[in-house]
Design a protein around this motif. Structure first.
Motif, PDB file in Angstrom:
ATOM      1  N   GLY A 293       0.803  -1.212   0.000  1.00 58.10           N
ATOM      2  CA  GLY A 293       0.000   0.000   0.000  1.00 58.10           C
ATOM      3  C   GLY A 293       0.833   1.258   0.000  1.00 58.10           C
ATOM      4  O   GLY A 293       0.360   2.336   0.383  1.00 58.10           O
ATOM      5  N   LYS A 294       2.091   1.162  -0.467  1.00 59.49           N
ATOM      6  CA  LYS A 294       2.989   2.314  -0.496  1.00 59.49           C
ATOM      7  C   LYS A 294       3.411   2.623  -1.932  1.00 59.49           C
ATOM      8  O   LYS A 294       3.624   1.712  -2.734  1.00 59.49           O
ATOM      9  CB  LYS A 294       4.230   2.048   0.359  1.00 59.49           C
ATOM     10  CG  LYS A 294       3.919   1.865   1.846  1.00 59.49           C
ATOM     11  CD  LYS A 294       5.195   1.645   2.641  1.00 59.49           C
ATOM     12  CE  LYS A 294       4.896   1.471   4.125  1.00 59.49           C
ATOM     13  NZ  LYS A 294       6.131   1.249   4.918  1.00 59.49           N
ATOM     14  N   ALA A 295       3.521   3.917  -2.217  1.00 57.73           N
ATOM     15  CA  ALA A 295       3.952   4.362  -3.542  1.00 57.73           C
ATOM     16  C   ALA A 295       5.435   4.717  -3.486  1.00 57.73           C
ATOM     17  O   ALA A 295       5.818   5.719  -2.884  1.00 57.73           O
ATOM     18  CB  ALA A 295       3.137   5.575  -3.992  1.00 57.73           C
ATOM     19  N   TYR A 296       6.263   3.877  -4.094  1.00 62.28           N
ATOM     20  CA  TYR A 296       7.705   4.102  -4.100  1.00 62.28           C
ATOM     21  C   TYR A 296       8.131   4.844  -5.364  1.00 62.28           C
ATOM     22  O   TYR A 296       7.537   4.676  -6.431  1.00 62.28           O
ATOM     23  CB  TYR A 296       8.461   2.770  -4.011  1.00 62.28           C
ATOM     24  CG  TYR A 296       8.385   2.132  -2.640  1.00 62.28           C
ATOM     25  CD1 TYR A 296       9.341   2.430  -1.673  1.00 62.28           C
ATOM     26  CD2 TYR A 296       7.355   1.253  -2.316  1.00 62.28           C
ATOM     27  CE1 TYR A 296       9.274   1.853  -0.402  1.00 62.28           C
ATOM     28  CE2 TYR A 296       7.284   0.678  -1.047  1.00 62.28           C
ATOM     29  CZ  TYR A 296       8.240   0.989  -0.107  1.00 62.28           C
ATOM     30  OH  TYR A 296       8.169   0.428   1.148  1.00 62.28           O
ATOM     31  N   PHE A 297       9.178   5.656  -5.214  1.00 58.94           N
ATOM     32  CA  PHE A 297       9.735   6.401  -6.327  1.00 58.94           C
ATOM     33  C   PHE A 297      11.245   6.192  -6.349  1.00 58.94           C
ATOM     34  O   PHE A 297      11.834   5.733  -5.370  1.00 58.94           O
ATOM     35  CB  PHE A 297       9.402   7.894  -6.208  1.00 58.94           C
ATOM     36  CG  PHE A 297       7.939   8.203  -6.375  1.00 58.94           C
ATOM     37  CD1 PHE A 297       7.443   8.647  -7.588  1.00 58.94           C
ATOM     38  CD2 PHE A 297       7.057   8.024  -5.317  1.00 58.94           C
ATOM     39  CE1 PHE A 297       6.099   8.914  -7.748  1.00 58.94           C
ATOM     40  CE2 PHE A 297       5.703   8.291  -5.464  1.00 58.94           C
ATOM     41  CZ  PHE A 297       5.220   8.742  -6.691  1.00 58.94           C
ATOM     42  N   ARG A 298      11.849   6.535  -7.483  1.00 58.45           N
ATOM     43  CA  ARG A 298      13.285   6.310  -7.681  1.00 58.45           C
ATOM     44  C   ARG A 298      14.016   7.649  -7.733  1.00 58.45           C
ATOM     45  O   ARG A 298      13.602   8.573  -8.439  1.00 58.45           O
ATOM     46  CB  ARG A 298      13.509   5.554  -9.002  1.00 58.45           C
ATOM     47  CG  ARG A 298      14.933   5.029  -9.215  1.00 58.45           C
ATOM     48  CD  ARG A 298      15.112   3.703  -8.553  1.00 58.45           C
ATOM     49  NE  ARG A 298      16.402   3.092  -8.851  1.00 58.45           N
ATOM     50  CZ  ARG A 298      16.846   2.013  -8.256  1.00 58.45           C
ATOM     51  NH1 ARG A 298      16.111   1.403  -7.346  1.00 58.45           N
ATOM     52  NH2 ARG A 298      18.019   1.497  -8.559  1.00 58.45           N
ATOM     53  N   ARG A 299      15.100   7.741  -6.975  1.00 58.65           N
ATOM     54  CA  ARG A 299      15.993   8.895  -7.056  1.00 58.65           C
ATOM     55  C   ARG A 299      17.407   8.348  -7.133  1.00 58.65           C
ATOM     56  O   ARG A 299      17.927   7.825  -6.162  1.00 58.65           O
ATOM     57  CB  ARG A 299      15.829   9.807  -5.847  1.00 58.65           C
ATOM     58  CG  ARG A 299      16.727  11.049  -5.926  1.00 58.65           C
ATOM     59  CD  ARG A 299      16.637  11.886  -4.669  1.00 58.65           C
ATOM     60  NE  ARG A 299      15.338  12.513  -4.518  1.00 58.65           N
ATOM     61  CZ  ARG A 299      14.586  12.412  -3.439  1.00 58.65           C
ATOM     62  NH1 ARG A 299      14.982  11.655  -2.418  1.00 58.65           N
ATOM     63  NH2 ARG A 299      13.417  13.020  -3.357  1.00 58.65           N
ATOM     64  N   GLN A 300      18.018   8.446  -8.320  1.00 56.85           N
ATOM     65  CA  GLN A 300      19.310   7.809  -8.576  1.00 56.85           C
ATOM     66  C   GLN A 300      19.207   6.318  -8.262  1.00 56.85           C
ATOM     67  O   GLN A 300      18.433   5.632  -8.861  1.00 56.85           O
ATOM     68  CB  GLN A 300      20.415   8.499  -7.755  1.00 56.85           C
ATOM     69  CG  GLN A 300      20.628   9.951  -8.132  1.00 56.85           C
ATOM     70  CD  GLN A 300      20.957  10.148  -9.606  1.00 56.85           C
ATOM     71  OE1 GLN A 300      21.663   9.344 -10.212  1.00 56.85           O
ATOM     72  NE2 GLN A 300      20.420  11.206 -10.207  1.00 56.85           N
ATOM     73  N   ALA A 301      19.973   5.807  -7.276  1.00 54.13           N
ATOM     74  CA  ALA A 301      19.919   4.378  -6.959  1.00 54.13           C
ATOM     75  C   ALA A 301      19.132   4.115  -5.682  1.00 54.13           C
ATOM     76  O   ALA A 301      19.192   3.017  -5.127  1.00 54.13           O
ATOM     77  CB  ALA A 301      21.335   3.824  -6.812  1.00 54.13           C
ATOM     78  N   SER A 302      18.371   5.112  -5.213  1.00 60.16           N
ATOM     79  CA  SER A 302      17.651   4.983  -3.950  1.00 60.16           C
ATOM     80  C   SER A 302      16.142   4.966  -4.163  1.00 60.16           C
ATOM     81  O   SER A 302      15.633   5.499  -5.149  1.00 60.16           O
ATOM     82  CB  SER A 302      18.017   6.139  -3.014  1.00 60.16           C
ATOM     83  OG  SER A 302      19.414   6.160  -2.760  1.00 60.16           O
ATOM     84  N   LEU A 303      15.443   4.358  -3.210  1.00 63.09           N
ATOM     85  CA  LEU A 303      13.990   4.331  -3.211  1.00 63.09           C
ATOM     86  C   LEU A 303      13.467   5.208  -2.087  1.00 63.09           C
ATOM     87  O   LEU A 303      14.081   5.297  -1.023  1.00 63.09           O
ATOM     88  CB  LEU A 303      13.465   2.902  -3.010  1.00 63.09           C
ATOM     89  CG  LEU A 303      13.923   1.837  -4.003  1.00 63.09           C
ATOM     90  CD1 LEU A 303      13.291   0.489  -3.648  1.00 63.09           C
ATOM     91  CD2 LEU A 303      13.570   2.219  -5.430  1.00 63.09           C
ATOM     92  N   PHE A 304      12.343   5.857  -2.319  1.00 63.87           N
ATOM     93  CA  PHE A 304      11.718   6.662  -1.273  1.00 63.87           C
ATOM     94  C   PHE A 304      10.220   6.723  -1.537  1.00 63.87           C
ATOM     95  O   PHE A 304       9.750   6.415  -2.631  1.00 63.87           O
ATOM     96  CB  PHE A 304      12.308   8.081  -1.231  1.00 63.87           C
ATOM     97  CG  PHE A 304      12.065   8.881  -2.491  1.00 63.87           C
ATOM     98  CD1 PHE A 304      10.994   9.760  -2.567  1.00 63.87           C
ATOM     99  CD2 PHE A 304      12.903   8.750  -3.592  1.00 63.87           C
ATOM    100  CE1 PHE A 304      10.768  10.495  -3.730  1.00 63.87           C
ATOM    101  CE2 PHE A 304      12.677   9.480  -4.747  1.00 63.87           C
ATOM    102  CZ  PHE A 304      11.603  10.358  -4.818  1.00 63.87           C
TER     103      PHE A 304
END
Length: 302
Positions: A243-254
């Motif tokens: 139930g979480k929306a993850y996004f990509r920033r370089q090689a990291s997830l948030f």
């Protein structure tokens, strides 16, 4: 909650298993090599790319949260030392730019491979379909691709044989391939127990790097029409099975908060309409300039 499914892989059949390190070691810098219509990785070599905006390495095949073993959880922190693959896939979907997760390559870029029997490969395919079906919205099959790339030893005399495994060559009507698999649990499925039995009997099983590719969102693809709103054709925001929306920033997830997602959507709307607004302003300016010129000519004539 565990889920069980029958293998119905007549249109999309491939499969999976956990790898074990052997005594051979190779430190060649180039790992992915090609022969006509064949690709393979060299064991223990370092891949010529790093984790970044479109590449993610995983040394395991725990697709969803329930697949992660209990031993990976720290009761003191309430966190796990292992993240399910679904998080990276969700992030690639939400960037709209796509990306590939490589199962069987560790964080330092070293090729270890994952040992997989035919039945375990079926398990991986069906498990991935099950994981994507639990996303919100569900991820259609045309948005992703799965491939099992063999892992071989450098200089192996059986190199061509090791690269020749073709799942399609096996009968799809084999009774055991129609047997139900169990998902959403860290406990062994029957296919894992079968693989362990084969290992104990000395049966050699191939290692693979499992490549799961999420495709770039194509607003012009009619198959994506139902996933977009109005005429903006923006990439939808996905939530994984947690139930979480993850996004990509370089090689990291948030993850984003709801308000951050709203602001992100507003920004995408502005980017979509700004060229249109600029064009209309230019046309309006030119129209007014033309009217002023005409008025000036009429005044002079009078």
């Amino acid at each position: 909650m565990m889920a069980s499914y029958k293998v119905d892989c007549r249109s999309n059949c491939k499969g999976n298993h956990d790898g074990q390190k052997d005594s051979f070691s190779c430190h060649q810098p180039v790992i992915v090599k090609s022969r006509p219509r064949k690709r393979y990785y060299v064991r223990y070599a370092i891949v010529p790319f790093e984790e970044d905006f479109t590449h993610e390495f995983k040394g395991h095949r725990n697709l969803c949260r329930e697949d992660v073993p209990q031993r990976c959880y720290n009761p003191e922190t309430g966190r796990s030392t292992r993240a399910p693959v679904s998080r990276a896939l969700c992030a690639f979907l939400n960037t709209g730019k796509g990306g590939t997760v490589y199962l069987g390559i560790t964080d330092d870029g070293s090729v270890k491979g994952i040992r997989l029997t035919l039945y375990q490969k079926d398990h991986v395919v069906l498990g991935l379909e099950d994981a994507f079906s639990r996303f919100n919205p569900p991820v259609p099959k045309h948005m992703w691709h799965l491939e099992f790339v063999p892992v071989v030893r450098e200089g192996s005399p059986d190199l061509l044989k090791e690269c020749s495994d073709d799942i399609s060559a096996h009968s799809l009507n084999e009774p055991r391939r129609l047997k139900e698999h169990v998902f959403r649990t860290y406990e062994y499925c029957w296919c894992d127990k079968d693989a362990l039995a084969q290992f104990n009997l000395g049966v050699l099983v191939s290692d693979y790097v499992i490549e799961i590719t999420v495709h770039t969102f194509d607003s012009g693809d009619p198959r994506n029409g139902q996933m977009t709103k109005a005429d903006l054709k923006l990439s939808p925001v996905y939530e994984n099975e947690e139930g979480k929306a993850y996004f990509r920033r370089q090689a990291s997830l948030f993850t984003h908060t709801v308000q951050e997602i709203v602001e992100l959507t507003r920004q995408q709307v502005r980017e979509h309409y700004q060229p249109i607004v600029d064009k209309l302003r230019t046309e309006l300016y030119e129209l007014r300039q033309g009217e002023d010129t005409q008025d000036g000519g009429v005044s002079a004539a009078t």
